[in-house]
Design a protein around this motif. Structure first.
Motif, PDB file in Angstrom:
ATOM      1  N   ALA A 141     -13.530   2.308   4.500  1.00 25.18           N
ATOM      2  CA  ALA A 141     -13.068   3.655   5.385  1.00 25.18           C
ATOM      3  C   ALA A 141     -12.278   3.176   6.372  1.00 25.18           C
ATOM      4  O   ALA A 141     -10.935   3.843   6.548  1.00 25.18           O
ATOM      5  CB  ALA A 141     -14.442   3.909   6.053  1.00 25.18           C
ATOM      6  N   GLY A 166      -5.442   4.852   7.460  1.00 28.84           N
ATOM      7  CA  GLY A 166      -5.827   6.138   7.973  1.00 28.84           C
ATOM      8  C   GLY A 166      -6.057   6.090   9.592  1.00 28.84           C
ATOM      9  O   GLY A 166      -5.651   6.693  10.296  1.00 28.84           O
ATOM     10  N   TYR A 222      -0.010   3.538  -1.212  1.00 24.05           N
ATOM     11  CA  TYR A 222      -0.814   2.862   0.009  1.00 24.05           C
ATOM     12  C   TYR A 222      -0.501   1.276   0.049  1.00 24.05           C
ATOM     13  O   TYR A 222      -0.264   0.934   0.962  1.00 24.05           O
ATOM     14  CB  TYR A 222      -2.321   2.963  -0.439  1.00 24.05           C
ATOM     15  CG  TYR A 222      -3.241   2.812   0.740  1.00 24.05           C
ATOM     16  CD1 TYR A 222      -3.736   4.057   1.479  1.00 24.05           C
ATOM     17  CD2 TYR A 222      -3.888   1.801   1.040  1.00 24.05           C
ATOM     18  CE1 TYR A 222      -4.309   3.781   2.571  1.00 24.05           C
ATOM     19  CE2 TYR A 222      -4.721   1.497   2.143  1.00 24.05           C
ATOM     20  CZ  TYR A 222      -5.150   2.570   2.721  1.00 24.05           C
ATOM     21  OH  TYR A 222      -6.045   2.601   3.925  1.00 24.05           O
ATOM     22  N   PHE A 235     -10.599  12.036   4.595  1.00 22.85           N
ATOM     23  CA  PHE A 235      -9.582  10.731   4.094  1.00 22.85           C
ATOM     24  C   PHE A 235      -9.995   9.670   4.629  1.00 22.85           C
ATOM     25  O   PHE A 235     -10.149   8.466   3.969  1.00 22.85           O
ATOM     26  CB  PHE A 235      -8.226  10.921   4.693  1.00 22.85           C
ATOM     27  CG  PHE A 235      -7.232  10.013   4.148  1.00 22.85           C
ATOM     28  CD1 PHE A 235      -6.532  10.119   2.910  1.00 22.85           C
ATOM     29  CD2 PHE A 235      -6.986   8.841   5.041  1.00 22.85           C
ATOM     30  CE1 PHE A 235      -5.542   9.107   2.539  1.00 22.85           C
ATOM     31  CE2 PHE A 235      -5.991   7.764   4.419  1.00 22.85           C
ATOM     32  CZ  PHE A 235      -5.298   7.980   3.105  1.00 22.85           C
TER      33      PHE A 235
END
Ligand code: PFF
Length: 449
Positions: free
Chosen positions: A21, A25, A104, A225
């Motif tokens: 997670a 982002g 990424y 996301f």
């Protein structure tokens, strides 16, 4: 099936899932969105949506993994009472995670480059910093490819070691190190006095006039996301969850860590920005690779140390996320075709590497025109396809599956004992109705907005 010796420990699961997670982002999407939307009102909205929608859907995805105890395609096949084949096809949304990994890792490569240059002198003003970053991505293809390749090999090497010896082991030291590095930087930000206070005020004093329908949808997209939803990462890690784990507690810890680290990053970034009067509305790469680097340059040797800490923490956040993008499809290939882990990873690796190089070439001035799709660079097109289409569509399909197809009693046995009947019913209602409506709203907005 998963052997007992390749399951996570309880803490290993929480750290690995939090590692997935917490990623790029948190470092640039979150502070950028906060910055562009006036600060704290966005955070409150983001928190509300994370708990009311993303948390509910996350538990659903984790339940698919834990009840299926296999890769996503086989779990869906096993759990669907009928139309098994059709449902199992939804598992291929995990290809979205492989697509994300390709571009990424290019960004993680830029971060690696910035770690290296942080040992030397950093650009002193915004135009020099802008030229450095622009020059890197548009003309220094050798450095971009070398750094991308280094990241690529590290990520694939870790995944090749499996859940316990690779993914868990890495997260168990990288996540706490990331936390300590951020904490050190946060302590240092305190010394900026006014800059820190302004950053805290910016992040925590709400200004509700900024909230609009559009913002609600953007915040929801970010929450999905950020929690790695809709592309198989959550069910895949949950399939290796030890029996008897309290999924509610684990999920809350993961969400808490994710938000906490996002806020820490936000505080650090904005303290520097406010302390030196830079623009809070700079977006993504501008905020990190341009504004921050010039601020670090102003601090002399301390700035170099801070820059190294900052970019290393981003590197760790990125790597722990990237491995969670590769594992889902590798696990499927191993189960479906009885491939060895190495063979599965070579296949995925070739595909990801080529796409990653295409993404890098889509910024490289001499080839940029040839590497565009639908009027966007390959990099932006892949980002758009995955973040705006595959993740929300995947998340809605999985929520629908949990709410309307999966056996309710099995869910109650898995989750109900940790949340009590009343909460379980509330959660069940939310996954059936609140989550799909919310995601459809994002979808429609993405298409027409
Ligand atoms: N959650 C990661 C981030 O915020 O950077 C991104 C991500 C990880 C997306 C894993 C998808 C995924 F499967």
């Amino acid at each position: 099936m998963i052997g007992a010796n390749d399951k996570f420990s309880k803490i290993g699961f929480v750290l690995a899932m939090a590692g997935s997670a917490v990623g790029l982002g948190n470092a640039w999407k979150f502070p950028t969105m906060v910055g562009n939307n006036g600060g704290s009102a966005f955070i409150i909205l983001y928190l509300a949506l994370t708990f009311c929608v993303a948390f509910v859907a996350f538990l659903g995805e984790a339940a698919i993994g834990k009840l299926g105890e296999s890769d996503l395609v086989h779990s869906l096949f096993k759990l669907a009472p009928k139309h098994k084949k059709q449902w199992s096809l939804a598992g291929f949304f995990m290809i979205g995670a492989v697509l994300i990994a390709s571009f990424y890792m290019v960004v993680i490569g830029w971060i690696l480059y910035y770690i290296i240059i942080s040992f030397g002198s950093l650009p002193a003003d915004t135009s020099a910093a802008g030229a450095l970053f622009g020059g890197l991505i548009s003309s220094d293809i050798t450095s971009v490819v070398l750094c991308f390749s280094a990241v690529f090999f590290v990520v694939f090497y870790i995944v090749s070691r499996g859940i316990k010896n690779g993914i868990e082991r890495l997260n168990i030291w990288m996540m706490p190190t990331l936390f300590v590095l951020l904490l050190l930087m946060l302590f240092y930000s305190f010394t900026f006095g006014e800059g820190f206070l302004k950053a805290a005020q910016f992040l925590f004093v709400p200004n509700f006039s900024k909230i609009s329908g559009e913002l609600v949808l953007q915040a929801l997209g970010l929450a999905f996301f950020s929690l790695s939803m809709g592309v198989g990462a959550v069910p895949t890690y949950a399939a290796s969850l030890p029996d008897g784990t309290n999924l509610i507690k684990s999920t809350l810890s993961i969400i808490f860590i994710n938000i906490f680290i996002g806020l820490m990053m936000g505080l650090v970034v904005f303290t520097f920005i406010f302390a030196y009067g830079a623009d809070t509305a700079q977006s993504g790469p501008g905020l990190i690779f341009v504004s921050l680097t010039t601020l670090f340059a102003k601090l002399g040797i301390v700035g170099n140390i801070l820059a190294i800490c900052f970019f290393v923490s981003l590197l760790f956040a990125g790597i722990t996320s990237a491995i969670s993008m590769i594992e889902p499809f590798a696990f499927y290939l191993i189960n479906q075709f009885k491939f060895t882990r190495a063979k599965a990873l070579v296949l995925i690796g070739i595909f990801t590497y080529i796409l990653g190089i295409f993404s890098a070439l889509s910024f490289y001035a001499p080839t940029a025109d040839s590497f565009s799709l639908f009027g966007k660079s390959v990099f932006d097109a892949l980002d758009y396809l995955t973040s705006n289409i595959m993740m929300p569509v995947g998340a809605i399909i999985f929520s629908f599956f949990v709410g309307f197809v999966l056996n309710k009693e099995a869910l109650n046995i898995l989750l109900g004992r940790f949340m009590g009947r009343a909460f379980f019913e509330l959660w069940y209602f939310a996954i059936r109705y609140v989550v799909p409506v919310a995601i459809c709203a994002i979808g429609i907005y993405q298409i027409v907005g």
